[in-house]
Each structure stands twice: as structure tokens, then as C-alpha cells.
Enzyme design. Sequence first.
Site, PDB file in Angstrom:
ATOM      1  N   GLN A  20     -43.579  24.206 -30.765  1.00 12.62           N
ATOM      2  CA  GLN A  20     -44.115  24.084 -29.405  1.00 12.62           C
ATOM      3  C   GLN A  20     -44.188  22.610 -28.981  1.00 12.62           C
ATOM      4  O   GLN A  20     -45.105  22.205 -28.263  1.00 12.62           O
ATOM      5  CB  GLN A  20     -45.493  24.733 -29.307  1.00 12.62           C
ATOM      6  CG  GLN A  20     -45.463  26.247 -29.235  1.00 12.62           C
ATOM      7  CD  GLN A  20     -44.824  26.751 -27.949  1.00 12.62           C
ATOM      8  OE1 GLN A  20     -44.841  26.092 -26.918  1.00 12.62           O
ATOM      9  NE2 GLN A  20     -44.248  27.947 -28.006  1.00 12.62           N
ATOM     10  N   SER A  21     -43.211  21.839 -29.389  1.00 11.69           N
ATOM     11  CA  SER A  21     -43.203  20.409 -29.081  1.00 11.69           C
ATOM     12  C   SER A  21     -43.102  20.137 -27.580  1.00 11.69           C
ATOM     13  O   SER A  21     -42.138  20.530 -26.925  1.00 11.69           O
ATOM     14  CB  SER A  21     -42.026  19.736 -29.798  1.00 11.69           C
ATOM     15  OG  SER A  21     -41.823  18.425 -29.315  1.00 11.69           O
ATOM     16  N   ASN A  22     -44.095  19.438 -27.039  1.00 11.70           N
ATOM     17  CA  ASN A  22     -44.041  19.003 -25.641  1.00 11.70           C
ATOM     18  C   ASN A  22     -42.919  17.986 -25.447  1.00 11.70           C
ATOM     19  O   ASN A  22     -42.248  17.970 -24.412  1.00 11.70           O
ATOM     20  CB  ASN A  22     -45.374  18.380 -25.230  1.00 11.70           C
ATOM     21  CG  ASN A  22     -46.523  19.352 -25.334  1.00 11.70           C
ATOM     22  OD1 ASN A  22     -46.493  20.437 -24.767  1.00 11.70           O
ATOM     23  ND2 ASN A  22     -47.547  18.971 -26.081  1.00 11.70           N
TER      24      ASN A  22
END
Length: 388
Positions: free
Chosen positions: A106-108
Site C-alpha cells: 500500500q505504498s503511497n
Amino acid sequence: METNTNSPSSDNAGGYGFLTKKPYSPPPWASHLNPLPSHVFSLGHLPTPIHKWNLPNLPNNTQVWLKRDDLSGMQLSGNKVRKLEFLLADAVEQGADCIITIGGIQSNHCRATAVAARYLNLDCYLILRTSKVLVDQDPGLTGNLLVERLVGAHIELISKEEYAKIGSAALTDFLKEKLLKEGRRPYVIPVGGSNSLGTWGYIEAIQEIEKQLQTGTSKVKFDDIVVACGSGGTIAGLSLGSRLSSLKAKVHAFSVCDDPDYFYDFVQGLLDGLEAGVDSRDIVNILNAKGLGYALNTLEELKFVRDIAAATGVVLDPVYSGKAAYGLLKEMRENPKDWEGRKILFIHTGGLLGLYDKVEQMAPSLGNWNRMDDEDSVPRKDGTGKMF
């Protein structure tokens, strides 16, 4: 005070500078750093607002203000945009036709990179870290993954165990060599966009804050800057910029993954890469706020995110700013005298999409709904209520 007219935000007020590349001139107080970026892209909606944040239960006469880097865009929101303005300008200067970067599932940063790359007509390859039981499955469309897949990013999954053994640099190098053999021209961006070039994003942000304080009506002088720390580039830029500029605010970073000693050393490497001539331990105070671990939350932390949203209207993400704000208020409770009377600027680094990965955990505490009781006495007639 002398100002910089070639900053990323200087011509964005009317929107016509968005997605343009231009020569970069550093703030006067940072012009001695080396190397200096040659160009910058305007990718963020800057400057982002600063406003008073009425947090509950603060020490006596303590004021907290909020720098809304969560409002730096929609698809591109958050602190990563500022780093990408410099990194993607360099990629285009080098003739790249695709971007490689790496991060958590879920890397921004990966989501922002995928969007920015597509804006600039560059393909994007994302190496995403996930659990070994999910690495052979479709990663789904939750949160950041939905945006990444909508903009056509190529997703490569790696297990956390493999990631730990191989390392992010070796993984991106492996993919780079594969793409080179296919005739592509890849440009690698490290985890979080955190290298010495990416550090310029938050050196420039300090100048933005300086200008806002000069032109604002409140005339506040901040004693402290507080921010989450996940990869190190943001705190390197903030702490160096604050030291060199007129701000001179003390920077406190709440680490959400590795331990403080790791980040002191990592930030030192970024500073040395700019020939800054300063010791990281002299310019930033790093505190441990990782709790259960990166992207893992206790029910108390998630309740805190809910309570702050209900009390102030500000929605924090659970991975970064949520943990940083939770850690800040915990520090204030334990050491109130250290914070009494201080004026604090908290940097909201975005990451709203990360909340969608916490829906199941948060659902039991968000039960404020009911079926409307429309009594039989209320008049009814077919066709009265139009549904558009």
C-alpha cells in the site's frame, strides 16, 4: 528576504504551470549545497495550506498548526509529490522512457510515482512487498492499488521474506537490467524517493513555509516542526532547510518503521550527499513510533485516528501521520512541561488511501448509522421525491 521565483510553486497559482519542467534555482540559503538540481517539474498543487489545528488536551498555551501536504493533489497527494518534482525532472533529462520504484503493498510513494509517470508519458514498474501467502495471488484493488492499476502501472510482487534477503537496491537493479536488455531506458527511484536529490523536495518546502509566514496575517513563529518518518528523505530536507533558513525550528520525526539510530545514519548519508557539512543528530530529533511494526496498527491507534477526525475534521492516515500525531500527543502527556507554550507545525504527509486497507479493523468502532424512522403519519405520494 530574498525569494526564489523558480520554485515549483511559484507559477502554479493559476494552474498554468502544472506539469511543466523548468530550470531550478535553489533558495539563497541553500545555494552552497552540492550538487544542485538543474530542473524541476511542477507536479503538486502548491503551496499547501497552513492552519490552526485544535487538538484536544494540549499542554498549557501550546498551539499546533497543520501544514496540509495531504492537499498537494488528489491522485498525487502527499509528501512524495515534492520529491518526485525533482526526481522525475532528472529522469526526463536523462532520457528515460520508464520508471522503476519499490515499496510496500500500500505504498503511497509507489502510487504517486505511477500517477506522475503516466502524466509524463512514462511507463512505471512497481515492485511491491507483500506477505508470502499472498505473493502468488492477484493483489486486489484496495486503496493505492486501485489507482496504480487504473493508470497502467506494471506490478511485480515480492514476498517480505525475499525482500529482506535481497534488499530494495538489488531488486530494482535486477529489474533495471531486465528492462535494459529489452531496449528500454529505465530510471530507478529508491524507496520513498529518498535520496539526496529527492531531499530537495523538502528543502524547497521550507522556503514555501517561509513565504507563507511572511505573507500571512498570524505572524506566528514556530518553535517545532513535527512529521512522520518512513524513508528518511522528508526529514532530511525539513531539518536541513530549517537549520539553514530563517525558520530555525526544531524538527521532531516519529519513525514508523526502522529504529531512530538507523534513520540518523541514513539521513546523514543524504546530508553528506549534498555536502551539507552538518550532523544529523544536531538537526533532528527522531523518536520511535512504529508500534507493532510498519503499516500495522493497534486498535488504540485506529481509535485515535477516528477520534481526531471526529474532533477536528482532519483525517489522518494510519501508517504515517496517524502514528506521528499519536506519538506526539503521547509525548505531550508524558512530558507536558517540555511542550508548554510552544508553537508547533505538524506536517500532514497524506496517505488517505491507506485507510481503505484498515476497513475491517475500523468498522466495529464506526457504528453511527441507523435506518431513518419515517413514520406512517408522513404524507406519501408516488413520484414526489425525484431521484437524480
